[in-house]
Design a protein around this motif. Structure first.
Motif, PDB file in Angstrom:
ATOM      1  N   MET A 261     -32.487 -40.435  37.153  1.00 36.98           N
ATOM      2  CA  MET A 261     -33.226 -39.741  36.558  1.00 36.98           C
ATOM      3  C   MET A 261     -33.918 -39.771  35.084  1.00 36.98           C
ATOM      4  SD  MET A 261     -30.371 -36.827  35.150  1.00 36.98           S
ATOM      5  CE  MET A 261     -31.450 -36.154  34.091  1.00 36.98           C
ATOM      6  N   ASP A 262     -33.660 -41.745  35.606  1.00 37.75           N
ATOM      7  CA  ASP A 262     -34.567 -42.727  34.087  1.00 37.75           C
ATOM      8  C   ASP A 262     -35.570 -43.034  35.401  1.00 37.75           C
ATOM      9  OD1 ASP A 262     -35.412 -45.127  33.087  1.00 37.75           O
ATOM     10  OD2 ASP A 262     -32.738 -45.381  32.495  1.00 37.75           O
ATOM     11  N   PRO A 263     -36.420 -42.983  34.137  1.00 39.05           N
ATOM     12  CA  PRO A 263     -38.149 -42.777  35.624  1.00 39.05           C
ATOM     13  C   PRO A 263     -37.877 -45.016  35.114  1.00 39.05           C
ATOM     14  CG  PRO A 263     -37.950 -42.025  33.051  1.00 39.05           C
ATOM     15  CD  PRO A 263     -36.712 -41.963  33.600  1.00 39.05           C
ATOM     16  N   ARG A 264     -37.524 -45.286  34.600  1.00 39.26           N
ATOM     17  CA  ARG A 264     -37.595 -47.344  34.449  1.00 39.26           C
ATOM     18  C   ARG A 264     -36.826 -47.871  35.561  1.00 39.26           C
ATOM     19  NH1 ARG A 264     -36.005 -46.422  27.890  1.00 39.26           N
ATOM     20  NH2 ARG A 264     -35.005 -44.476  29.098  1.00 39.26           N
TER      21      ARG A 264
END
Lengths: 325, 287
Positions: free
Chosen positions: B281-284
């Motif tokens: 869920m973390d695009p980074r």
């Protein structure tokens, strides 16, 4: 015709507990013509960022009037504010935190257009692609996320976003200070080109003197919420009158081993911006401080367009001329 | 920088695409699906009913008739484990849902509005957290009577402060971000800002914690059942089964081992899935 932006006696005080008040912006007045740039320089914490944010109403001013195209916008209604914000935009310092990490490049640029609600979705997308072209972003980046791009490209996204609503005035809050020097120039040139094409006025907040010299028509020097000097760009660098401006300019590094400048080293402590006494706020660090400096300083127009807030500036200038001769 | 095509999408398909790359999370997901399937289909696949006693063969090891043996009353362990999945999962899911809903609401309100409201809610939760959960549940069980439903309520309420605190902290960091101000400067309304910027950026750690919370709830439910405050006999909740088995630990350790393995597997699967979700869920963290 009225100038694009007129700011009169603008003040922003923050409550600092009890009846202590932090004077972040204290009695600032200036005007800005369409398509011109006013650079605002000063050290950290001098209130330059607060000034920018107050003008675009991200912070409400405590006192004073702001006029945009002759219209008083000091206390705008919600409806007026919505309309105003299409004409006034802000570019933030850090393109790493001013873009939503969960929005792709095109989503970020499109957001203002969608919020404005004048264009259909397809038209918004078309406009977004146009904007990307204007700021020099390849179409390939449409679906990229900010974290995939370098600082320069991110700042281009921020610029595109600010341009989306076709504003007449943009507050640039240290737009290049988070970038590498080589990229700073690209972004500055982009901003200058855009200014020329679209006749946008900038309030350019920075602590970088070489940047401000490059981009500004007028420069305002702030010290602890006060405007200490304001002059056309060339004039300020040629003939700085206020002791603070002189010290500031002497700190610019000169890339030459022969032309050694004498740097003015400031002494003393910065006085507290909380409930400050009247009088010159720089006095505590000023080499030329005199008893008169404890009185409220008047802004004096020493030459055309050159304002200084120092009661001793003429004496100082004379003394300095004597020394060099 | 090399020019590259960016075909990334956002939303669920993108999260799924990235979750697929995490092997542990995918395996966990299948394990959990299997457990859920078992729970749903328990009456069909269990060889016996969970309370059916084979009185001639109590406390026996595995045999053809009873694959995993029988307990002291001659009940088939395998059947009880299969049925047990229903109660353990129900406990985990429902209790977590209660704590998630209450926690997210309380945390969001406290985080977004701040000031006095924040103080009021958080100090209340502080006091609330000062009471050991087991004591709270004992009291609740004493007042309402020990049952599956009351155990679920007790667990659900017990996990609220954790979720609320996480949501609040998460919202506090997001609320101060410049992109929230940037959105305001292009005329975004409060509601738009909350839905479009604040919640999507703040929810990820909460979702992860909720996923892991299910595992924790199952564990805590098992603890409650173990001390006799949760599910009552003859319902075969895994924790209750371990509790039943504790007197025979020396003679017949498998009695406690099987439900123990079930709990461990389920909780582990939820934790690994939660871990995977956090990364997805973390695009980074992409690619």
């Amino acid at each position: 015709m009225a100038p694009l932006l007129e700011v009169e006696h603008l003040k922003k005080y923050f409550r600092a507990g009890g009846d202590r008040q932090l004077h972040a912006v204290d009695d600032i007045s200036f005007t800005l013509e369409a398509g011109k740039t006013l650079g605002v320089v000063g050290e950290s914490g001098c209130g330059k960022t607060t000034l920018g944010r107050t003008i675009v109403h991200l912070i409400e001013p405590t006192e004073g009037t702001i006029r945009f195209e002759g219209e008083d916008i000091s206390n705008p209604s919600k409806k007026d504010l919505r309309r105003l914000r299409e004409n006034m935009q802000i570019i933030f310092q850090d393109p790493y935190s001013s873009l939503d990490p969960r929005m792709s490049v095109s989503q970020s640029i499109m957001e203002p257009l969608l919020l404005q609600g004048k264009l259909s979705k397809a038209e918004c997308r078309e406009e977004t692609l146009k904007l990307m072209k204007v700021v020099g972003l390849a179409e390939d980046y449409e679906n990229a996320y900010p974290h995939e791009l370098d600082g320069g490209r991110r700042q281009r996204i921020v610029v595109a976003r600010a341009l989306a609503l076709k504003p007449k005035f943009i507050v640039c809050d240290e737009p290049v200070s988070a970038l590498d020097v080589s990229i700073q120039a690209q972004i500055l040139n982009l901003m200058l080109d855009l200014q020329e094409e679209r006749n946008i006025a900038y309030l350019f907040v920075t602590h970088d003197l070489s940047v401000v010299k490059y981009i500004s028509d007028d420069i305002m020097v702030m010290y602890m919420g006060h405007m200490v000097e304001k002059a056309p760009s060339g004039l300020l660098f040629e003939n700085p009158m206020h002791p603070y401006t002189q010290a500031l300019l002497s700190a610019i590094p000169v890339p030459s081993i022969h032309n050694r400048k004498k740097r003015i080293i400031m002494q003393g402590e910065i006085t507290s911006p909380i409930n400050p006494k009247p009088g010159c706020r720089f006095a505590a660090r000023c080499r030329y401080a005199a008893p008169d400096c404890a009185q409220a300083q008047q802004l004096e127009e020493v030459e055309r367009g050159h304002f200084v807030s120092c009661c001793r500036c003429h004496e100082i200038k004379k003394a300095q001329a004597y020394q060099t001769n | 920088m090399v020019k590259q095509r960016h075909n990334s999408q956002s939303g669920l398909p993108e999260i799924w695409r990235r979750l697929k790359k995490d092997k542990a999370a995918v395996i966990s997901m299948f394990v959990l699906l299997a457990i859920i399937l078992v729970a749903v289909l328990a009456p069909l696949i269990a060889p016996y009913g969970y309370e059916v006693q084979d009185k001639k063969h109590p406390m026996e090891g595995s045999s053809r008739a009873h694959l995993l043996g029988t307990d002291r009353l001659g009940r088939d362990i395998l059947s009880r484990l299969l049925y047990g999945a229903r109660y353990s999962l129900a406990m985990g899911f429902i209790a977590t849902a209660i704590s998630a809903v209450l926690g997210i609401i309380l945390g969001s309100v406290a985080g977004y509005y701040g000031g006095r409201i924040d103080n009021l809610i958080m100090r209340f939760l502080d006091i609330y957290q000062g009471i050991p959960m087991i004591l709270l549940t004992v009291t609740l069980a004493a007042v309402l009577g020990p049952s599956l439903r009351n155990a679920i309520i007790a667990l659900g309420v017990g996990f609220v402060p954790g979720t609320a605190r996480l949501m609040r902290a998460s919202i506090l960091t997001v609320r101060e971000k410049e992109y929230i101000e940037a959105a305001k400067s292009v005329n975004a309304r409060d509601a738009y800002n909350i839905i479009k910027h604040i919640i999507p950026n703040a929810i990820a750690p909460v979702i992860v914690s909720i996923t892991m919370g299910i595992g924790n709830c199952i564990m805590a439910g098992a603890q409650l059942s173990f001390v006799g405050l949760g599910v009552q006999a003859p319902i075969p909740e895994w924790g209750a089964m371990i509790s039943d088995a504790r007197n025979y630990m020396r003679g017949n350790p498998t009695l406690a081992l099987y439900p123990g393995i079930c709990i461990m597997l389920t909780v582990l699967a939820f934790n690994l899935l939660g871990d995977g979700l956090r990364d997805a869920m973390d695009p980074r963290l992409k690619n």
